[in-house]
Design a protein around this motif. Structure first.
Motif: not given
Lengths: 138, 117
Positions: A52-53, A64-65, A67-72, B44-46
């Motif tokens: 998924l990442l 991607y942002a 995904f990072l939000e979902w991961s939290a 890491p950034s995109h």
């Protein structure tokens, strides 16, 4: 002369104890075994998580942002904390079993098992440092 | 003609999957599953992620990790149901479903790695 052996069709029953479905709750060692086997569920979970990442990064920065939000999210974080414990348990038990599975010979002499084990731990440490450097450094 | 059994190959995949997941997964879960979500470390950034994944070697390593780990899971899952929960009469079905999921997951992983720009 009398025949010493007479073969009959008699088949003895196998000597088998009836095992409860929950036999692995009876002893700590059994429970450790089933937890070790159960670690594979978290290995599979993390493959899905990783894919998924990769997918999110491929789609773009917004994804991607997201995904990072979902991961939290609390439940995802909780699953990952449990997954971390199980995956470390899996790693340690797998490496401890490695010297029994891998018989390494160098110049026709068997490499002692503690060296095979140490080799796994060193490789583990190098791999972890390398991945961290790739993602955090540079 | 010698009849070849798939069992040794499946054990090898199980083993290889156990080693590669043991080596790479703890740090990856720690970072992407715990440290970044809890903001202990800055993710890491995109662009950085694209740079890391843009390297074919990274994608090859990740693909190996995914495929071998899936077969590791399938083998262990199948045997745990057999020995642990003693579901013996469904042995063939469970094997088919487990390895089937591993194959489908592997194809999906290969596709996703291929798609990375």
């Amino acid at each position: 002369m009398a025949r010493s052996h007479v073969y009959t069709d008699y088949h003895p029953r196998w000597l088998r104890r009836n095992l409860s479905t929950y036999w692995w709750l009876e002893k700590r060692a059994y429970l450790a075994f089933i937890l070790r086997e159960g670690s594979c569920m978290f290995v599979a979970w993390f493959v899905a998580y990783l894919l998924l990442l990769v997918r999110a990064v491929t789609i773009g920065p917004g994804s991607y942002a997201q995904f990072l939000e979902w991961s939290a999210a609390p439940w995802v974080l909780a699953v990952n904390i449990v997954a971390f414990v199980f995956i470390v348990y899996h790693a340690v038990t797998f490496f401890v079993a490695a010297p029994q599975a891998m018989v390494v010979h160098i110049r026709r002499k068997r490499v002692p098992s503690y060296l095979v084990l140490a080799g796994h731990y060193v490789a583990w440490a190098i791999a972890s440092v390398f991945v961290s450097w790739l993602l955090l450094g540079a | 003609m010698i009849k070849r059994h798939p069992e040794p190959l499946l054990w090898m995949l199980f083993s290889a999957g156990g080693v590669i997941s043991g080596m790479l997964m703890p740090i990856l879960v720690l970072l992407f599953g715990i440290a970044f979500p809890l903001a202990w470390l800055t993710p890491p950034s995109h662009e950085q992620m694209l740079a890391v994944l843009g390297n074919p070697l990274t994608r090859l390593a990740l693909l190996a990790l995914c495929v071998l780990s899936l077969f590791h899971w399938a083998h262990r899952f199948r045997h745990t149901l057999y020995d642990g929960l003693q579901i013996k009469h469904l042995n063939e079905v469970i094997a088919l479903v487990s390895y089937g999921i591993a194959v489908v997951g592997s194809v999906a992983a290969a596709y996703l790695m291929w798609q990375v720009p």
